[in-house]
Scaffold this active site. Structure first.
Site, PDB file in Angstrom:
ATOM      1  N   GLU A 187       0.829  -1.211   0.000  1.00 35.88           N
ATOM      2  CA  GLU A 187       0.000   0.000   0.000  1.00 35.88           C
ATOM      3  C   GLU A 187       0.863   1.260   0.000  1.00 35.88           C
ATOM      4  O   GLU A 187       0.559   2.235  -0.678  1.00 35.88           O
ATOM      5  CB  GLU A 187      -0.955   0.018   1.205  1.00 35.88           C
ATOM      6  CG  GLU A 187      -2.085  -0.986   1.100  1.00 35.88           C
ATOM      7  CD  GLU A 187      -3.006  -0.716  -0.080  1.00 35.88           C
ATOM      8  OE1 GLU A 187      -3.056   0.422  -0.564  1.00 35.88           O
ATOM      9  OE2 GLU A 187      -3.665  -1.673  -0.534  1.00 35.88           O
TER      10      GLU A 187
ATOM     11  N   ASP B 277      -9.808   6.027  -2.623  1.00 36.58           N
ATOM     12  CA  ASP B 277      -8.667   6.610  -3.331  1.00 36.58           C
ATOM     13  C   ASP B 277      -9.218   7.214  -4.624  1.00 36.58           C
ATOM     14  O   ASP B 277     -10.440   7.286  -4.799  1.00 36.58           O
ATOM     15  CB  ASP B 277      -7.570   5.552  -3.592  1.00 36.58           C
ATOM     16  CG  ASP B 277      -8.003   4.515  -4.617  1.00 36.58           C
ATOM     17  OD1 ASP B 277      -9.214   4.475  -4.968  1.00 36.58           O
ATOM     18  OD2 ASP B 277      -7.146   3.751  -5.083  1.00 36.58           O
TER      19      ASP B 277
ATOM     20  N   TYR C 152      -6.765   6.463   4.244  1.00 36.80           N
ATOM     21  CA  TYR C 152      -6.892   5.462   3.187  1.00 36.80           C
ATOM     22  C   TYR C 152      -6.058   4.208   3.499  1.00 36.80           C
ATOM     23  O   TYR C 152      -6.561   3.076   3.456  1.00 36.80           O
ATOM     24  CB  TYR C 152      -6.465   6.050   1.820  1.00 36.80           C
ATOM     25  CG  TYR C 152      -6.126   4.956   0.852  1.00 36.80           C
ATOM     26  CD1 TYR C 152      -7.129   4.285   0.176  1.00 36.80           C
ATOM     27  CD2 TYR C 152      -4.802   4.519   0.697  1.00 36.80           C
ATOM     28  CE1 TYR C 152      -6.836   3.218  -0.647  1.00 36.80           C
ATOM     29  CE2 TYR C 152      -4.501   3.456  -0.122  1.00 36.80           C
ATOM     30  CZ  TYR C 152      -5.522   2.808  -0.791  1.00 36.80           C
ATOM     31  OH  TYR C 152      -5.225   1.745  -1.581  1.00 36.80           O
TER      32      TYR C 152
END
Ligand code: SF4
Length: 330
Positions: free
Chosen positions: A49, A150, A132
């Protein structure tokens, strides 16, 4: 389409169930086989991520496995020297991510007994983990029912809703639509749909699994002008002597790429030809980069680095690009 039953929901409850079913069935059949999807290990999910922020999937694939080979566990990463972490990050750009990743690894080892906090709220207390990223890790690695938003998810939700959504209402709509039984898969499916089907310019609506529930079925009318790329020319000196290259280090408190190594910059030159030219883009600026061999400015504080060591130095992305073009780096 029936009226939504909630002010934050986009659909009625039956429509919501259809949306989840269709999207997850599509994801199960069509998802890309990406290396970080083979695991729910929070360390690996977290690493992917962070790498994927502002970096293309293809570039992350190139670096993810190698980074894990060097730092296979959170404690190996926490114990590493910062220079080694930055060198392993070379080519991905936005080095602040690597520094924060390293700082968070130390906190997890020192204060959490090498275990990641299992909730989005706990994860957000760590350096470099925003709303996020926390939701992505918590839903994928720990099955917490929290939605991610996102750029891809935002575009899909806006097109499905047929209206602009932003800020808190956007997050609420995403949470309302989330499949609480498979939150990690649902989040990844939304992002995958945005990345591969509901793309910015030419959405592939005819192959979209949720077309029947989509209000737009195409591009939502734009209300903002696209950002125009600025153009700049920049000059660098490439000095080599006895198998060594002259590099300078960026200031430790520079806002961009602090402490990274690069070639010395030169004032612009007129009337002569550079050794070679290349193009480089950073966010809203397109650079024309002119490289001059053996033209180092005098009085510059720098260091001669042996060519065989260049692969171990934390270079800026542009310095790496120039040295590769000059054949000095693989
Ligand atoms: Fe996007 Fe088209 Fe699918 Fe709507 S139907 S979500 S616009 S790809």
């Amino acid at each position: 389409m029936k009226k939504p039953q909630s002010s934050v929901g986009l659909f009625s409850n039956p429509q919501q169930r259809r949306f989840r079913r269709s999207l997850l069935a599509w994801y199960d059949r069509h998802r890309r086989d990406l290396p970080w999807r083979a695991t729910r290990d929070p360390y690996r999910v977290w690493l992917s991520e962070i790498m994927l922020q502002q970096t293309r999937v293809a570039a992350v694939i190139e670096h993810y496995q190698e980074f894990l080979r060097l730092f296979p566990t959170i404690d190996k990463l926490a114990a590493a020297r910062e220079a080694s972490v930055l060198a392993a990050w070379s080519g991905l750009g936005y080095y602040r991510r690597a520094r924060r990743l390293h700082a968070a690894a130390k906190i997890i080892v020192r204060e959490h007994g090498e275990k990641f906090p299992p909730t989005a709220e706990g994860l957000q207390a760590l350096p470099g983990i925003g709303r996020y990223t926390a939701a992505a890790i918590a839903s994928i690695a720990f099955d917490e029912p929290v939605a991610v938003v996102d750029g891809n998810v935002e575009r899909v939700l806006q097109r499905v809703a047929g209206k602009r959504l932003a800020g808190e209402p956007l997050w609420q709509a995403a949470n309302h639509l989330l499949d609480a039984k498979r939150p990690g898969d649902f989040n990844q499916a939304m992002m995958e749909l945005g990345a591969t089907v509901c793309t910015p310019r030419t959405p592939g609506c005819l192959t979209c699994p949720v077309i029947e529930l989509c209000a737009t079925r195409g591009v939502l009318a734009a209300t903002v002008k696209p950002v125009r790329q600025k153009k700049r020319e920049i000059h660098y000196a490439l000095n080599c002597l006895n198998g060594e290259v002259f590099l300078v280090q960026r200031a430790r408190d520079a806002s961009l790429m602090p402490g990274m190594w690069e070639l010395p910059e030169l004032a612009s030159r007129n009337g002569a030809s550079p050794s070679f030219t290349l193009r480089h883009s950073i966010t809203a600026t397109d650079y024309t980069v002119r490289v001059w061999q053996n033209a180092a400015p005098s009085g510059v504080d720098g260091k001669w680095i042996p060519m065989e060591r260049l692969g171990k130095v934390a270079l800026t992305g542009l310095a790496g690009k120039i040295l590769r073009k000059a054949g000095m780096l693989d």
